[in-house]
Design a protein around this motif. Structure first.
Motif, PDB file in Angstrom:
ATOM      1  N   TRP A  19       0.844  -1.192   0.000  1.00 10.39           N
ATOM      2  CA  TRP A  19       0.000   0.000   0.000  1.00 10.39           C
ATOM      3  C   TRP A  19       0.882   1.246   0.000  1.00 10.39           C
ATOM      4  N   LEU A  20       0.635   2.149  -0.939  1.00 11.41           N
ATOM      5  CA  LEU A  20       1.344   3.420  -1.024  1.00 11.41           C
ATOM      6  C   LEU A  20       0.352   4.523  -0.674  1.00 11.41           C
ATOM      7  N   ASP A  22      -0.613   8.364   0.165  1.00 12.38           N
ATOM      8  CA  ASP A  22      -0.332   9.787   0.240  1.00 12.38           C
ATOM      9  C   ASP A  22      -0.606  10.236   1.676  1.00 12.38           C
ATOM     10  N   LYS A 117       2.830  -1.256   4.245  1.00  6.27           N
ATOM     11  CA  LYS A 117       2.229   0.070   4.118  1.00  6.27           C
ATOM     12  C   LYS A 117       3.334   1.126   4.158  1.00  6.27           C
ATOM     13  N   LEU A 118       3.356   1.970   3.132  1.00  2.00           N
ATOM     14  CA  LEU A 118       4.367   3.014   3.015  1.00  2.00           C
ATOM     15  C   LEU A 118       3.689   4.353   2.782  1.00  2.00           C
ATOM     16  N   LEU A 120       3.923   7.763   0.774  1.00  2.00           N
ATOM     17  CA  LEU A 120       4.545   8.295  -0.440  1.00  2.00           C
ATOM     18  C   LEU A 120       4.007   9.706  -0.632  1.00  2.00           C
ATOM     19  N   LYS A 159       5.860  12.848  -7.389  1.00  3.13           N
ATOM     20  CA  LYS A 159       4.599  12.506  -8.069  1.00  3.13           C
ATOM     21  C   LYS A 159       4.112  13.718  -8.852  1.00  3.13           C
ATOM     22  N   LEU A 168      10.616   3.398  -7.972  1.00  7.82           N
ATOM     23  CA  LEU A 168      10.106   2.919  -6.691  1.00  7.82           C
ATOM     24  C   LEU A 168       9.745   1.439  -6.767  1.00  7.82           C
ATOM     25  N   CYS A 179       0.788  -3.352  -6.090  1.00 11.58           N
ATOM     26  CA  CYS A 179       0.805  -2.079  -5.375  1.00 11.58           C
ATOM     27  C   CYS A 179      -0.535  -1.360  -5.517  1.00 11.58           C
ATOM     28  N   LEU A 181      -2.058   2.516  -4.804  1.00 13.20           N
ATOM     29  CA  LEU A 181      -1.813   3.908  -4.448  1.00 13.20           C
ATOM     30  C   LEU A 181      -3.107   4.522  -3.941  1.00 13.20           C
TER      31      LEU A 181
END
Length: 252
Positions: A19-20, A22, A117-118, A120, A159, A168, A179, A181
């Motif tokens: 999971w990316l 924001d 989970k990150l 970004l 982005k 990435l 992935c 986003l």
């Protein structure tokens, strides 16, 4: 889960969904807490360093944001501004922590969401870490990727730069289809979708109705939005629309 400040620690071959997320207007109400003051600080920075008046500086700030996806890029490429100096000067935001609002339900759902989970974000690291710590979200993420980390061959590639997304994916050692986003900005989702990344449009904060508080998520007497009701239509490059993190559990 531990948080890795070192981008090199993001490399992993373990299976599962990645999971990316924001940060601004996805995990918290940045329109309320930060955007207004940040925009004013950026306009003031342009006035001071480029010798423009307020209206000229504001127009240039918005032009670079529209053209490059980040005001920073226009200033670096066209005026020789040092990125680190610009980010420090425009993101001091005194009193930020007291203005932050998020959903306690979203925080609980993040902690239970399976997969890596990150964060970004096109925001600078110092700002992102302040927000994540104040909202007690750090423990939910394996890593934080900020605008300082989005560089290739000495150039910033935030982005929605497709080259950054490809880089990435290579760093994460995962195929694009694994992935997801989660974003509020459609241009970022459009670029990610073109590479095969699944895109989810967070709409909780789009119309300014959210009234959650710093930690408890209380709506201060305002009627909360009904789950499943979306204020905007879904573009074809968006896989799903959500207005709560809990809704991610239903994705297939």
């Amino acid at each position: 889960m531990p948080l890795h400040d070192d981008p090199a620690a993001l490399n992993s071959t373990r299976p599962g969904r990645v999971w990316l997320f924001d940060l601004d207007n996805t995990l918290h109400d940045a329109s309320h807490a930060a955007f207004g003051e940040t925009n004013r600080a950026m306009t003031q920075y342009i006035q001071t360093h480029l010798g423009l008046d307020d209206s000229q500086a504001s127009a240039l700030r918005q032009h670079y944001w529209n053209h490059y996806g980040a005001t920073l890029l226009g200033l670096v490429r066209n005026h020789g501004v040092r990125a680190a100096h610009f980010l420090e000067e425009t993101h001091r935001l005194p009193g930020l922590e007291g203005a932050l609002r998020t959903s306690a339900h979203d925080r609980a759902a993040l902690a239970q969401l399976p997969g890596r989970k990150l964060i970004l974000t096109n925001a600078p690291r110092a700002y992102a870490m302040r927000v994540l710590r104040a909202l007690d979200l750090l423990r939910c993420f394996d890593g934080v990727i900020c605008i300082e980390d989005m560089t290739m061959f000495g150039h910033h590639r935030p982005k929605p730069d497709a080259r950054m997304f490809r880089h990435l994916l290579a760093r994460l050692q995962v195929p694009a289809h694994r992935c997801v986003l989660v974003e509020d900005t459609l241009e970022h989702q459009k670029a990610a979708h073109a590479l095969g990344i699944r895109t989810v449009w967070m709409q909780r904060y789009l119309d300014g109705r959210f009234r959650g508080t710093l930690r408890d998520g209380i709506n201060n007497g305002r009627r909360p939005r009904e789950v499943g009701v979306h204020p905007c239509r879904r573009p074809p490059y968006v896989y799903a629309r959500i207005n709560s993190i809990q809704m991610l559990r239903a994705l297939r």
